[in-house]
Design a protein around this motif. Structure first.
Motif, short mmCIF file in Angstrom:
data_model
loop_
_atom_site.label_atom_id
_atom_site.label_comp_id
_atom_site.label_asym_id
_atom_site.label_seq_id
_atom_site.Cartn_x
_atom_site.Cartn_y
_atom_site.Cartn_z
N ASN A 278 0.84 -1.11 0.13
CA ASN A 278 0.16 0.00 -0.03
C ASN A 278 0.66 1.13 0.03
N ALA A 279 1.95 1.19 0.96
CA ALA A 279 2.93 2.52 0.91
C ALA A 279 3.35 2.76 -0.44
N ILE A 280 3.81 1.55 -1.06
CA ILE A 280 4.54 1.62 -2.28
C ILE A 280 3.69 2.09 -3.62
N LYS A 281 2.55 1.42 -3.29
CA LYS A 281 1.37 1.67 -4.71
C LYS A 281 0.66 2.74 -4.55
N HIS A 282 -0.02 2.77 -3.30
CA HIS A 282 -1.11 3.82 -3.17
C HIS A 282 -0.69 4.93 -2.82
N GLY A 283 0.37 4.88 -1.56
CA GLY A 283 0.97 5.95 -1.11
C GLY A 283 1.85 6.94 -2.13
N ASN A 284 3.15 6.16 -2.48
CA ASN A 284 4.24 6.75 -3.23
C ASN A 284 3.91 6.59 -4.73
N GLN B 115 5.68 4.41 6.75
CA GLN B 115 5.36 5.74 6.40
C GLN B 115 5.68 5.87 4.96
N ASP B 116 4.50 6.59 4.31
CA ASP B 116 4.68 6.98 2.61
C ASP B 116 4.59 8.45 2.55
N TYR B 117 4.75 8.95 1.47
CA TYR B 117 4.95 10.36 1.13
C TYR B 117 3.95 10.54 0.15
N THR C 261 -0.42 11.37 -0.55
CA THR C 261 -1.39 12.39 -0.08
C THR C 261 -2.48 11.73 0.64
N GLY C 262 -2.23 10.35 1.26
CA GLY C 262 -2.97 9.76 2.18
C GLY C 262 -4.31 9.25 2.01
N PHE C 263 -5.10 8.94 2.91
CA PHE C 263 -6.37 8.45 2.56
C PHE C 263 -7.18 8.49 3.81
N THR C 264 -8.54 8.14 3.81
CA THR C 264 -9.38 8.07 4.99
C THR C 264 -9.71 6.42 5.24
N ASP D 85 -13.33 5.63 4.74
CA ASP D 85 -13.82 5.45 3.43
C ASP D 85 -13.68 4.12 2.43
N VAL D 86 -12.94 3.22 3.15
CA VAL D 86 -12.59 2.12 2.50
C VAL D 86 -13.49 1.13 2.78
N ALA D 87 -14.09 0.52 1.52
CA ALA D 87 -15.40 -0.41 1.61
C ALA D 87 -14.84 -1.59 2.54
N SER E 113 -11.78 -7.88 -7.06
CA SER E 113 -10.48 -8.60 -7.07
C SER E 113 -9.63 -7.61 -6.41
N SER E 114 -10.03 -6.54 -5.58
CA SER E 114 -8.94 -5.64 -4.79
C SER E 114 -9.98 -5.45 -3.39
N GLY E 115 -9.19 -4.65 -2.79
CA GLY E 115 -9.83 -4.06 -1.55
C GLY E 115 -9.85 -4.92 -0.53
N ARG E 116 -8.89 -5.96 -0.20
CA ARG E 116 -8.64 -6.77 1.08
C ARG E 116 -7.41 -6.61 1.89
N GLY E 117 -6.62 -5.50 1.46
CA GLY E 117 -5.30 -5.37 1.82
C GLY E 117 -5.41 -5.09 3.46
N ILE E 118 -6.03 -4.00 3.76
CA ILE E 118 -6.23 -3.49 5.26
C ILE E 118 -7.04 -3.97 5.92
N PHE E 119 -7.98 -4.62 5.50
CA PHE E 119 -8.87 -5.88 6.36
C PHE E 119 -7.93 -6.88 6.60
N GLN F 131 -3.84 11.72 8.54
CA GLN F 131 -3.68 11.65 6.86
C GLN F 131 -3.63 10.32 6.27
N GLY F 132 -3.35 9.52 6.87
CA GLY F 132 -3.46 8.27 6.09
C GLY F 132 -2.06 7.74 5.33
N THR F 133 -1.07 8.58 6.06
CA THR F 133 0.09 8.22 5.28
C THR F 133 0.92 7.32 6.03
N1 LIG Z 1 -0.88 4.49 2.10
C1 LIG Z 1 -1.88 4.74 1.44
N2 LIG Z 1 -2.15 5.90 0.77
C2 LIG Z 1 -3.25 6.23 -0.15
N3 LIG Z 1 -4.29 5.19 -0.05
C3 LIG Z 1 -4.33 4.38 0.25
C4 LIG Z 1 -3.28 3.68 1.35
N4 LIG Z 1 -3.42 2.52 1.54
C5 LIG Z 1 -4.51 2.17 1.08
N5 LIG Z 1 -5.09 3.12 0.34
C6 LIG Z 1 -6.46 3.24 -0.23
O1 LIG Z 1 -7.23 2.26 0.28
C7 LIG Z 1 -7.92 1.54 -0.51
C8 LIG Z 1 -8.08 -0.05 0.11
O2 LIG Z 1 -6.77 -0.57 0.14
P1 LIG Z 1 -6.45 -2.13 0.73
O3 LIG Z 1 -7.59 -2.72 1.56
O4 LIG Z 1 -5.00 -2.45 0.78
O5 LIG Z 1 -6.83 -2.73 -0.74
P2 LIG Z 1 -6.34 -2.76 -2.12
O6 LIG Z 1 -4.79 -2.21 -2.17
O7 LIG Z 1 -6.54 -3.91 -2.89
O8 LIG Z 1 -7.00 -1.66 -2.97
C9 LIG Z 1 -6.61 1.42 -1.79
O9 LIG Z 1 -7.45 1.02 -2.87
C10 LIG Z 1 -6.59 3.03 -1.71
O10 LIG Z 1 -7.31 3.76 -2.33
#
Ligand SMILES: Nc1ncnc2c1ncn2[C@@H]1O[C@H](COP(=O)(O)OP(=O)(O)O)[C@@H](O)[C@H]1O
Ligand SMILES: Nc1ncnc2c1ncn2[C@@H]1O[C@H](COP(=O)(O)OP(=O)(O)O)[C@@H](O)[C@H]1O
Lengths: 114, 142, 142, 114
Positions: B54-60, B84-86, B88-91, B94-96, B107-113, B127-129
């Protein structure tokens, strides 16, 4: 991750070994997609032998789910065999136990296709 | 490790998915060193890969000029991991929920869970970073 | 890795000899990622263990409150490794040559010699608290 | 690092496996010292089977050298067998080839003690 591809009659078996994490999950997706394309009428009967999978992350699980959807839509089937404890728990945690067909052994899985 | 003495291992990785394998060997070795049992090992290993991804893909956004920073804080009774990533963060809210019927076949959305399912404590900064995750060697009674 | 683009992996380890195994798996994975051939892999692996051991033992004197800092700078054609400790340093020239007959049967004193034998370039800062080592993927003609 | 201890007649054989680095080198020293103490009259005939050693650092090499010195002083011998390429180069680099007795196989090493 390494994938060995076998065919038994109309059934395609993928022996997956190692770690289904990071970008390796894209490799797995590509291999499954190629098998779909190569299958007769696009109907794939797929067994995934997970015996030697050490770890699978959520992207890997996502690939299994999307492959399941596209293959079953084309009247094919996806069956998992030899699930280790950690992959089993992953599928349980994600509430996907009722989605994936699972068998203890490859023999049982093949029999299910007859 | 003396009583209550913490050891901090810090790691900074360029944001390329190829480094997930490095992260994997590092957490494997730290869990080994701490003598975690096999089952919690596998869970922490998975959570770290999810959080690193998540830090590498969504964050950075896989920008190799941005690094993802990891701290592994080794204590007698627990391992704390801060990532820690650099971006814009997320809430988090808001994640389903991937367990809702309409999300089960996504096919996605299970990481944080999974991070939350695998670790004893998971918290994000506002900030979600930055995410902090804790695993106890003996899961505390709740 | 774009052309001439460098990736820097940074690692900071508390000064305990138990972390040598972590250092070992990290350098192994980096050499793997860079697709070094087997022989140079083994040489770089050894040099990093020697340099890490010196930073932890001689530099930081195994004080777990001092960290040893590592930078792995990955370029297209070479790997540069910089190791910093927070001790009082030493002078390279004062270290005896382990190949001299009177030193051959000594039980120590071969670490720096091996680092220099295994890597293409090795240099210390004036204080002796920081060493930089370079290995080229193709050893340059000399 | 793992060490398996065997005895054949008057010869002690240590099968060393893994990485002789960091504090593992102290474990190896302890094991060798114990064998010296247990030997008849303190004269140890020691074969180190290095076949499964992946890497050895300068501290590990130092243990071999100091063991060599103390064992030969007591009229014992230290013989290395099954040296892999990297351990061999290490010994060559450190100019210790003329110091350590080496044999290709355990059989040859044992024969040298008869
Ligand atoms: N470090 C992060 N920075 C920004 N957005 C994030 C970060 N981690 C998670 N997210 C947001 O939360 C969503 C859900 O993340 P996750 O549960 O890991 O599933 P997935 O990575 O498969 O989408 C991501 O699609 C992304 O929009
Ligand atoms: N990082 C360092 N800080 C202080 N002294 C050092 C450092 N590295 C090496 N030395 C000194 O140089 C000597 C030789 O080091 P080396 O060649 O690695 O052999 P050894 O570690 O077996 O003594 C050490 O004994 C020590 O006195």
């Amino acid at each position: 991750m390494q994938v060995n591809i076998r065919h038994k009659g109309s059934v395609t078996i993928l022996d997956i070994e190692g770690k289904i994490i990071g970008n390796e999950t894209l490799t797995l997706k590509r291999i499954i997609d190629e098998q779909v394309q190569a299958s007769e009428g696009g109907t794939l009967n797929l067994i995934l032998n997970m015996a030697r999978v050490q770890i699978m992350d959520s992207s890997g699980l996502g690939i299994l789910v999307s492959s399941y959807s596209s293959i079953t839509q084309n009247k094919g089937r996806v069956v998992l065999v030899n699930l280790g404890g950690n992959i089993r728990s992953l599928i349980v945690m994600a509430k996907l136990v009722t989605i994936f067909e699972r068998y203890e052994t490859e023999a049982e899985a093949i029999a299910s296709f007859l | 490790m003396g009583e209550k003495h913490e050891q901090v291992i810090a790691l900074s990785l360029p944001s390329s998915m190829q480094h997930i394998y490095l992260l994997d060997v590092i957490i494997t070795e730290i869990l080994n060193l701490m003598k975690f049992k096999e089952e919690p090992r596998e869970l922490v290993n998975l959570a770290v890969i999810e959080a690193g991804t998540n830090a590498i893909k969504h964050g950075n956004k896989e920008n190799p000029d941005k690094n993802a920073d990891f701290q592994f804080i080794i204590a007698e009774d627990k391992l704390t991991i801060i990532i820690q990533d650099y971006g814009t963060g997320f809430t988090r809210e808001d994640v389903a929920n991937p367990l809702e019927p309409e999300n089960l076949l996504k096919s996605s959305g299970r990481g944080i869970f999974l991070m939350e399912a695998c670790m004893d404590e998971v918290s994000f900064n506002a900030q979600g970073t930055r995410v902090s995750m804790v695993k106890y060697k003996k899961t505390p009674d709740t």
